[in-house]
Enzyme design. Structure first.
Site, PDB file in Angstrom:
ATOM      1  N   ASP A 195       0.879  -1.152  -0.151  1.00  0.00           N
ATOM      2  CA  ASP A 195       0.128   0.142   0.311  1.00  0.00           C
ATOM      3  C   ASP A 195       0.873   1.138   0.051  1.00  0.00           C
ATOM      4  O   ASP A 195       2.608   0.934  -0.497  1.00  0.00           O
ATOM      5  CB  ASP A 195      -1.303   0.083   1.344  1.00  0.00           C
ATOM      6  CG  ASP A 195      -2.349   0.729   0.967  1.00  0.00           C
ATOM      7  OD1 ASP A 195      -2.505   1.670   0.284  1.00  0.00           O
ATOM      8  OD2 ASP A 195      -3.344   0.041   0.990  1.00  0.00           O
ATOM      9  N   HIS A 257      -3.156   2.807  -4.367  1.00  0.00           N
ATOM     10  CA  HIS A 257      -2.634   2.114  -3.282  1.00  0.00           C
ATOM     11  C   HIS A 257      -0.848   1.865  -3.748  1.00  0.00           C
ATOM     12  O   HIS A 257      -0.474   0.508  -2.599  1.00  0.00           O
ATOM     13  CB  HIS A 257      -3.748   1.345  -2.685  1.00  0.00           C
ATOM     14  CG  HIS A 257      -4.912   1.869  -2.398  1.00  0.00           C
ATOM     15  ND1 HIS A 257      -4.956   2.118  -0.735  1.00  0.00           N
ATOM     16  CD2 HIS A 257      -5.705   2.096  -2.523  1.00  0.00           C
ATOM     17  CE1 HIS A 257      -6.072   2.953  -0.549  1.00  0.00           C
ATOM     18  NE2 HIS A 257      -7.215   3.116  -1.811  1.00  0.00           N
ATOM     19  N   GLU A 308     -10.165   2.354  -4.990  1.00  0.00           N
ATOM     20  CA  GLU A 308      -9.595   3.559  -4.566  1.00  0.00           C
ATOM     21  C   GLU A 308      -8.360   3.645  -5.767  1.00  0.00           C
ATOM     22  O   GLU A 308      -7.733   4.674  -4.863  1.00  0.00           O
ATOM     23  CB  GLU A 308      -9.820   3.752  -3.191  1.00  0.00           C
ATOM     24  CG  GLU A 308     -10.538   3.305  -2.595  1.00  0.00           C
ATOM     25  CD  GLU A 308     -10.197   3.516  -0.586  1.00  0.00           C
ATOM     26  OE1 GLU A 308     -11.153   4.087  -0.255  1.00  0.00           O
ATOM     27  OE2 GLU A 308      -9.339   3.191  -0.568  1.00  0.00           O
TER      28      GLU A 308
END
Ligand code: TNX
Length: 525
Positions: A195, A257, A308
Site C-alpha cells: 500500500d 494504493h 480507490e
C-alpha cells in the site's frame, strides 16, 4: 481479565455452532493409554490432535494406521469411510464426530473435514488444551461427554484479511493469528502486502521494492527499519497455514494504493501513488512482480486490489495517457482504469491463477473468472452488478466486517465511513444475515462466502491488534460456518465465555465479552 467461571465444556460450547448435536449419557475418557488411529486422509488431523494433547498433558499418544473395519476400545479414529450415505451431504469440509463410552470416531469425505472434526473434539475438552505452553492440563484423564455431532460449513470462503502495509505484523504474530483462525474453522488468510505506507514482500527482480519501499510504516514513515517478509518467511507462513487447512491469498494492490512502490520506482508511476496505466514498462513491472508472487503462493488465487484509484489526480497531465485515450477512442479516465484492470485479470487468468479484486472492478468488463470482494456497503449496486455479470462474490461490507472500526460507542477505531451503522460490535455481526433477501437461489450460489478485514492505519501494537480481532472473529466464524436461520445471541454470549478461556490459552488479548466493558486491556494502539 475476567472471562467467566464456566469450566464445563461440551458440544453446546462449540464455536462456530455445529449443524446438529445430539448428546447422550455417558462419557469417554482419554488418557495416556488411548491410541489414535488414522487412515491416509486422517494423518494430519490425527497428528494435529496428538500434538495438542502432548503439549497440554504431556501424553505421547501413538498414531496407528487404520486396518479396515478393525477397531478396538480406547481409540480415537480419524477416517474417510467407504461411500457412506450418512456423509454424502457433508462435502469435503463436513464431518461426523461420535463420542461413545468406548471410543471416538471422526468420519469425513476428506482431510479438511477430519481436521474440523479434530477442532470440535478439542473444544469438548477443557480450554487449556489449546495452550501454547507445555503442561497446562495436569490430569490423569479427560472426560469427553457422549455425543454425535454432524457438521458442515455454510460458506466455503471463510476469510480474514490482515493489512501488513500500514503497520507490519511479524511472522510469529501471523502464525499466532493462523492458529486462532484454525480453531474457528476459518480457511482463508488474505495478506494485504502493499500500500502507500510500505511494500512488505521481497521481489527478486525489483529489489528496490524492499530496499526502499519497505522502509517505515504509517507511524514512522522514515523508518529507519525495513519491514517485510522474505521469500522464506512466506514459505513458512504458507506451510503453517496449509497444515491448518488455510490458504494464503496475496494481495498486491494496484493500480492505486501503490505509494511505496512509487517511492522505489518513480519512473513507473504517475508522479504520485498510482501506476502509469498505459506504459509498457509499467505493465512489464506488473507482470514481473505478479509472476514472482505466483511462485510463492500456491493457493492459485491472486488479489490485485483495484480499489480507490485516484485516476483524476495526475492522469490528465500525462501526455501518454491522453495519447492512449485518443488511440482507443476513450473519453473518460475510467475507461483507462478499466483497460488496466482487464489486462491484469487476463494476465492472471492466463497464468493459471484466479484473479480477485475489490468491487470497483465490477464496473469494468474484467475477466469473468474474477472473484469480486464487495466492501462498499453504501454501494449495494456494485454487489448486484457483479452477480449479474456472473462473477463469484465474497461479502465483506465495511459496516459489518471491518475490524478496524470500533467495537462499541466510545471505543477507539478507524473514523471512516462505516460507523454509520453503529459500531461493528460482535452482537451486530452475529445477528446479521449476509445474503440479501432479494437474492434468488442461483444468485446466492454465486456467493463464495464472507471475509472480515483488519486494516491497520490505526492499529500499531499486537495487543490492540488482538483486541480488535477477538471476539469479533468468533462472530465471523459463526455466520460463515453455522447454518442460516435465527441466531440466538444469548446462547452465543454464553459460548463466548468459554471461548475467551480458549483465547487465553492461545495467549490472545481480546475485548471483554460484555456489552459495556469498563476496562480496556491494551496499553497502546
Ligand atoms: C478502505 S477496503 C480501503 C482500505 C482502508 C480501509 C479503512 C478497501 C478496498 N480500501 O485501504 O484501509 O477502507 O477502513
Amino acid at each position: 481479565m475476567a472471562c467467566g467461571s464456566i469450566i464445563r465444556t461440551d458440544a453446546t460450547t462449540v464455536i462456530p455452532k455445529p449443524l446438529s448435536v445430539s448428546q447422550s449419557d455417558g462419557a469417554f475418557r482419554i488418557d495416556h493409554e488411548t491410541t489414535i488411529v488414522a487412515n491416509a486422509s486422517g494423518k494430519w488431523a490425527a497428528a494435529f490432535f496428538a500434538e495438542r494433547l502432548r503439549i497440554a498433558t504431556g501424553w505421547v499418544l501413538p498414531i496407528q494406521d487404520s486396518v479396515r473395519g478393525e477397531y478396538a476400545a480406547n481409540q480415537v479414529v480419524f477416517r474417510t469411510p467407504d461411500p457412506d450415505p450418512a456423509l454424502s451431504e457433508l462435502g469435503q469440509e463436513g464431518y461426523r464426530l461420535r463420542v461413545a463410552s468406548d471410543g471416538i470416531d471422526i468420519s469425513s469425505n476428506g482431510p479438511a473435514g477430519l481436521f474440523y472434526g479434530a477442532q470440535t473434539l478439542l473444544q469438548l475438552l477443557p480450554p487449556q488444551v489449546f495452550a501454547r505452553t507445555s503442561g497446562s492440563l495436569q490430569t490423569e484423564s479427560l472426560a469427553v461427554p457422549a455425543v454425535t455431532v454432524i457438521d458442515r460449513p455454510r460458506f466455503r470462503w471463510r476469510g480474514l484479511l490482515i493489512d501488513v502495509s500500514r503497520h507490519f505484523r511479524s511472522k510469529a504474530q501471523l502464525i499466532k493469528t493462523l492458529d486462532a483462525m484454525a480453531m474457528h474453522k476459518l480457511n482463508v488468510l488474505q495478506l494485504h502486502l502493499t500500500d502507500n505506507e510500505g511494500w512488505r514482500l521481497e521481489i527478486e527482480s525489483y529489489p528496490k521494492l524492499t530496499t526502499v519501499g519497505a522502509i517505515g510504516d504509517r507511524t514512522n514513515p522514515d523508518g529507519p527499519e525495513r519491514l517485510y517478509f522474505s521469500r522464506d518467511d512466506i514459505r513458512e507462513i504458507v506451510a503453517h497455514a496449509a497444515r491448518h487447512h488455510i490458504i494464503v491469498v496475496p494481495e498486491i494492490d494496484m493500480p492505486g494504493h501503490s505509494g511505496a512502490a512509487a517511492r522505489a520506482y518513480p519512473e513507473l508511476f504517475d508522479g504520485h501513488q498510482t501506476i502509469n496505466p498505459v506504459s509498457e514498462k509499467s505493465f512489464a513491472f506488473v507482470k514481473g512482480v505478479l509472476a514472482e508472487v505466483m511462485e510463492l503462493f500456491p493457493s492459485r488465487y491472486l488479489h490485485f486490489g483495484g480499489d480507490e484509484v485516484w485516476r483524476d489526480h495526475r492522469w490528465a497531465d500525462m501526455p501518454e495517457v491522453r495519447a492512449f485515450m485518443r488511440q482507443m477512442g476513450y473519453t473518460d479516465f475510467k475507461e483507462v482504469e478499466g483497460h488496466f484492470d482487464r489486462s491484469v485479470t487476463k494476465f492472471i487468468t492466463d497464468s493459471g491463477f484466479t484473479p480477485i479484486a475489490w468491487d470497483e472492478v465490477a464496473e469494468f468488463d474484467v475477466h469473468p473468472n474474477t472473484i469480486v470482494l464487495w466492501w462498499r456497503h453504501w454501494r449495494p449496486e456494485a454487489r448486484e452488478s457483479a452477480i449479474r455479470k456472473g462473477h463469484r462474490v465474497i461479502i465483506s461490507p465495511a459496516n459489518y466486517l471491518y475490524f478496524d472500526y470500533p467495537n462499541a460507542p466510545g471505543e477507539p477505531g478507524a473514523p471512516w465511513i462505516g460507523n454509520d451503522n453503529g459500531p461493528n460490535s460482535f452482537q451486530l455481526i452475529h445477528q446479521w444475515e449476509p445474503i440479501p433477501e432479494s437474492f434468488s437461489a442461483e444468485e446466492e450460489a454465486q456467493v463464495l462466502g464472507l471475509q472480515a478485514n483488519v486494516w491497520t492505519e490505526f492499529i500499531r501494537s499486537n495487543q490492540y491488534y488482538e483486541y480488535m480481532i477477538f471476539p469479533r472473529l468468533s462472530a465471523l466464524a459463526e455466520i460463515a460456518w453455522s447454518p442460516k436461520g435465527e441466531k440466538d445471541l444469548n446462547d452465543f454470549k454464553r459460548r463466548l465465555l468459554v471461548q475467551c478461556q480458549r483465547y487465553e490459552a492461545l495467549g490472545l488479548n481480546y475485548r471483554p465479552i460484555a456489552d459495556w466493558p469498563t476496562e480496556f486491556p491494551y496499553l497502546t494502539h
